[in-house]
Design a protein around this motif. Structure first.
Motif, PDB file in Angstrom:
ATOM      1  N   GLY A 129       0.816  -1.207   0.000  1.00  0.00           N
ATOM      2  CA  GLY A 129       0.000   0.000   0.000  1.00  0.00           C
ATOM      3  C   GLY A 129       0.848   1.253   0.000  1.00  0.00           C
ATOM      4  O   GLY A 129       1.723   1.398   0.869  1.00  0.00           O
ATOM      5  N   VAL A 130       0.589   2.140  -0.981  1.00  0.00           N
ATOM      6  CA  VAL A 130       1.331   3.400  -1.079  1.00  0.00           C
ATOM      7  C   VAL A 130       0.328   4.516  -1.355  1.00  0.00           C
ATOM      8  O   VAL A 130      -0.281   4.550  -2.435  1.00  0.00           O
ATOM      9  CB  VAL A 130       2.376   3.358  -2.213  1.00  0.00           C
ATOM     10  CG1 VAL A 130       3.070   4.707  -2.337  1.00  0.00           C
ATOM     11  CG2 VAL A 130       3.389   2.252  -1.964  1.00  0.00           C
ATOM     12  N   PRO A 131       0.089   5.402  -0.406  1.00  0.00           N
ATOM     13  CA  PRO A 131      -0.791   6.545  -0.680  1.00  0.00           C
ATOM     14  C   PRO A 131      -0.263   7.372  -1.859  1.00  0.00           C
ATOM     15  O   PRO A 131       0.941   7.551  -2.017  1.00  0.00           O
ATOM     16  CB  PRO A 131      -0.741   7.344   0.627  1.00  0.00           C
ATOM     17  CG  PRO A 131      -0.368   6.339   1.680  1.00  0.00           C
ATOM     18  CD  PRO A 131       0.566   5.391   0.986  1.00  0.00           C
ATOM     19  N   ASP A 132      -1.179   7.799  -2.700  1.00  0.00           N
ATOM     20  CA  ASP A 132      -0.830   8.612  -3.882  1.00  0.00           C
ATOM     21  C   ASP A 132       0.183   7.882  -4.762  1.00  0.00           C
ATOM     22  O   ASP A 132       1.149   8.473  -5.264  1.00  0.00           O
ATOM     23  CB  ASP A 132      -0.270   9.974  -3.450  1.00  0.00           C
ATOM     24  CG  ASP A 132      -1.252  10.783  -2.624  1.00  0.00           C
ATOM     25  OD1 ASP A 132      -2.462  10.725  -2.918  1.00  0.00           O
ATOM     26  OD2 ASP A 132      -0.808  11.465  -1.684  1.00  0.00           O
ATOM     27  N   ARG A 133      -0.062   6.622  -4.989  1.00  0.00           N
ATOM     28  CA  ARG A 133       0.868   5.796  -5.775  1.00  0.00           C
ATOM     29  C   ARG A 133       1.184   6.398  -7.147  1.00  0.00           C
ATOM     30  O   ARG A 133       2.339   6.327  -7.595  1.00  0.00           O
ATOM     31  CB  ARG A 133       0.287   4.394  -5.934  1.00  0.00           C
ATOM     32  CG  ARG A 133       1.182   3.431  -6.690  1.00  0.00           C
ATOM     33  CD  ARG A 133       0.523   2.065  -6.824  1.00  0.00           C
ATOM     34  NE  ARG A 133       0.579   1.320  -5.576  1.00  0.00           N
ATOM     35  CZ  ARG A 133       1.545   0.466  -5.268  1.00  0.00           C
ATOM     36  NH1 ARG A 133       2.560   0.273  -6.115  1.00  0.00           N
ATOM     37  NH2 ARG A 133       1.517  -0.173  -4.120  1.00  0.00           N
ATOM     38  N   PRO A 134       0.215   6.999  -7.877  1.00  0.00           N
ATOM     39  CA  PRO A 134       0.551   7.534  -9.201  1.00  0.00           C
ATOM     40  C   PRO A 134       1.633   8.611  -9.184  1.00  0.00           C
ATOM     41  O   PRO A 134       2.234   8.903 -10.227  1.00  0.00           O
ATOM     42  CB  PRO A 134      -0.790   8.096  -9.693  1.00  0.00           C
ATOM     43  CG  PRO A 134      -1.826   7.305  -8.965  1.00  0.00           C
ATOM     44  CD  PRO A 134      -1.236   7.071  -7.613  1.00  0.00           C
ATOM     45  N   ASP A 135       1.872   9.213  -8.022  1.00  0.00           N
ATOM     46  CA  ASP A 135       2.898  10.259  -7.944  1.00  0.00           C
ATOM     47  C   ASP A 135       4.315   9.688  -7.954  1.00  0.00           C
ATOM     48  O   ASP A 135       5.288  10.451  -8.083  1.00  0.00           O
ATOM     49  CB  ASP A 135       2.706  11.097  -6.675  1.00  0.00           C
ATOM     50  CG  ASP A 135       1.425  11.906  -6.693  1.00  0.00           C
ATOM     51  OD1 ASP A 135       0.813  12.028  -7.785  1.00  0.00           O
ATOM     52  OD2 ASP A 135       1.035  12.412  -5.627  1.00  0.00           O
ATOM     53  N   PHE A 136       4.466   8.379  -7.797  1.00  0.00           N
ATOM     54  CA  PHE A 136       5.783   7.743  -7.732  1.00  0.00           C
ATOM     55  C   PHE A 136       6.132   7.096  -9.067  1.00  0.00           C
ATOM     56  O   PHE A 136       5.245   6.815  -9.896  1.00  0.00           O
ATOM     57  CB  PHE A 136       5.811   6.675  -6.627  1.00  0.00           C
ATOM     58  CG  PHE A 136       5.755   7.227  -5.230  1.00  0.00           C
ATOM     59  CD1 PHE A 136       6.931   7.487  -4.531  1.00  0.00           C
ATOM     60  CD2 PHE A 136       4.542   7.492  -4.613  1.00  0.00           C
ATOM     61  CE1 PHE A 136       6.900   7.990  -3.232  1.00  0.00           C
ATOM     62  CE2 PHE A 136       4.494   7.996  -3.322  1.00  0.00           C
ATOM     63  CZ  PHE A 136       5.676   8.246  -2.634  1.00  0.00           C
ATOM     64  N   ASP A 137       7.400   6.833  -9.237  1.00  0.00           N
ATOM     65  CA  ASP A 137       7.842   6.095 -10.411  1.00  0.00           C
ATOM     66  C   ASP A 137       7.356   4.647 -10.302  1.00  0.00           C
ATOM     67  O   ASP A 137       7.666   3.956  -9.324  1.00  0.00           O
ATOM     68  CB  ASP A 137       9.367   6.140 -10.505  1.00  0.00           C
ATOM     69  CG  ASP A 137       9.889   5.336 -11.674  1.00  0.00           C
ATOM     70  OD1 ASP A 137       9.700   5.763 -12.822  1.00  0.00           O
ATOM     71  OD2 ASP A 137      10.478   4.265 -11.418  1.00  0.00           O
ATOM     72  N   ALA A 139       8.136   1.904 -11.920  1.00  0.00           N
ATOM     73  CA  ALA A 139       9.166   0.866 -11.932  1.00  0.00           C
ATOM     74  C   ALA A 139       9.847   0.733 -10.582  1.00  0.00           C
ATOM     75  O   ALA A 139      10.247  -0.358 -10.168  1.00  0.00           O
ATOM     76  CB  ALA A 139      10.192   1.167 -13.015  1.00  0.00           C
ATOM     77  N   THR A 140      10.012   1.842  -9.868  1.00  0.00           N
ATOM     78  CA  THR A 140      10.657   1.811  -8.559  1.00  0.00           C
ATOM     79  C   THR A 140       9.809   1.063  -7.540  1.00  0.00           C
ATOM     80  O   THR A 140      10.328   0.324  -6.690  1.00  0.00           O
ATOM     81  CB  THR A 140      10.938   3.238  -8.061  1.00  0.00           C
ATOM     82  OG1 THR A 140      11.775   3.907  -8.997  1.00  0.00           O
ATOM     83  CG2 THR A 140      11.628   3.211  -6.702  1.00  0.00           C
TER      84      THR A 140
END
Length: 392
Positions: A129-137, A139-140
């Motif tokens: 789970g990562v809040p605001d996932r689209p803001d991250f790369d 592939a990372t």
């Protein structure tokens, strides 16, 4: 009925043909082994992280989602009981910004959430789970997880290799057949944890291991009776792989030990499990003495008391009396480390001088040196054919 450990079919560790000491001999050791911060950093990575170490009792995490946070020598890990009864473990480090994911022990967890930014992890350490996932790369984040630790259980203990799976080999190979048989005779898996006492001391972690690897200090520091001093001269010591053991006849058992050769039921049996554990076993109870490095000159010393799980009040009273005596003796060791710390940086402290009866210490440090050099700590035992006969 209370279980009574006996030697059974195990090899004799005392008696005719069994030397008092292996042919390791006296030795010296540079004082910087205990106080060099650069060496300590290498020990963390090459010795401690690459070795099997005890984390907790299996009984401390009995059910699914029950978890234990262990910290030492700059590391923090989480060990969790899975639904299938197995173990899962990973480094307790959020892969987002480097903070602890789990702060304390707990029960019944299905996932772990970092309270800083709400990143969520499953019990295997995978990021789920990562809040605001689209803001991250993308592939990372793909397949991101906190590094795994290798886990196993033996003797009622949870063990871990912090460097990860496959680094140290199987746990039973690490313990070795000699110590697995001898130590296994005490059936620690059937014992309960009665008490755990901790001290933080201003000495290097190896000072603590040294202290429980010889009996030479007992006459002076612990002022044991003259009869025990005399009988303890007949103690036997040996090394197996990375590990060592010591059989000490105390409290008037020498003659019966000579007759029966049952060291398990009569003697104090001391087992050094490299790198950071020493088991002190008696037919009534067992202690784990564990050294957990916190810094080059700071150590968490732990004393764990195990007793057989029974309602026998006579046994409980005897075990408790003996444990209170052990705690008083151990406190004397802890108090003496204050004096060790006081001169650790002295220009006059240049080396340690070990006698032949401090051979387990010598072997321990040779194993450390070998692992620091990239070895596996094996093949350092002396030739058994060189061993001298036991003293009369």
């Amino acid at each position: 009925m209370v279980f009574k450990p006996t030697r059974g079919d195990l090899p004799a560790r005392f008696g005719p043909g069994i030397p008092n000491v292996p042919p390791i001999g006296p030795s010296t050791l540079d004082a910087d082994v205990y106080r060099d911060p650069e060496r300590f950093e290498q020990e963390r990575l090459r010795v401690l992280n690459r070795s099997w170490q005890i984390i907790c009792r299996s009984s401390e995490i009995p059910g699914p989602g029950d978890h234990h946070v262990w910290e030492g020598h700059g590391e923090s890990i989480v060990v969790t009981r899975r639904k299938d009864g197995g173990l899962a473990g990973f480094h307790n480090v959020c892969q987002h910004r480097g903070t602890r994911i789990v702060v304390e022990n707990g029960v019944g967890a299905r996932r772990f959430t970092c309270r800083w930014h709400n990143w969520a992890y499953d019990v295997e350490g995978r990021v789920i789970g990562v809040p605001d996932r689209p803001d991250f790369d993308r592939a990372t984040l793909d397949g991101l997880c906190s590094p795994a630790v290798e886990l196993d259980e033996w003797g009622g203990w949870v063990w871990a290799v912090l460097a990860g799976p496959g680094v140290a080999g199987p746990l039973l190979d690490w313990i070795g057949p000699e110590l697995a048989g001898d130590l296994g005779a005490f059936r620690m898996e059937d014992m309960k944890l009665v008490e755990k006492v901790e001290w933080e001391v201003d000495v290097n972690w190896k000072v603590v291991i040294d202290a429980f690897s010889e009996f030479y200090h007992a006459q002076a520091l612990h002022q044991i009776p003259a009869a025990d001093v005399k009988d303890a001269r007949q103690a036997t010591m040996d090394v197996f792989g990375r590990n060592g053991m010591m059989v000490v006849p105390l409290m008037g058992v020498l003659e019966e030990l000579r007759r029966t050769l049952d060291h398990t039921s009569l003697a104090i049996c001391n087992y050094n499990l490299f790198p950071s554990a020493v088991f002190n076993c008696h037919n009534v109870h067992t202690q784990l003495f564990r050294s957990v490095p916190l810094g080059v000159n700071r150590t968490r010393f732990e004393a764990w008391e195990l007793q057989y799980d029974t309602d026998d009040e006579d046994y409980q009273d005897l075990a408790e009396m003996l444990w209170e005596g052990i705690k008083a003796v151990v406190q004397q060791d802890v108090d003496e480390w204050v004096n060790v710390a006081a001169v650790a940086r002295s220009s006059a402290y240049r080396q340690n001088i070990f006698n032949e009866r401090e051979c387990l210490i010598t072997h321990f440090h040779r194993v450390c040196d070998d692992m620091l050099a990239g070895g596996d700590g094996l093949g350092l035992e002396p030739e058994r054919t060189m061993a001298r006969p036991p003293r009369s």
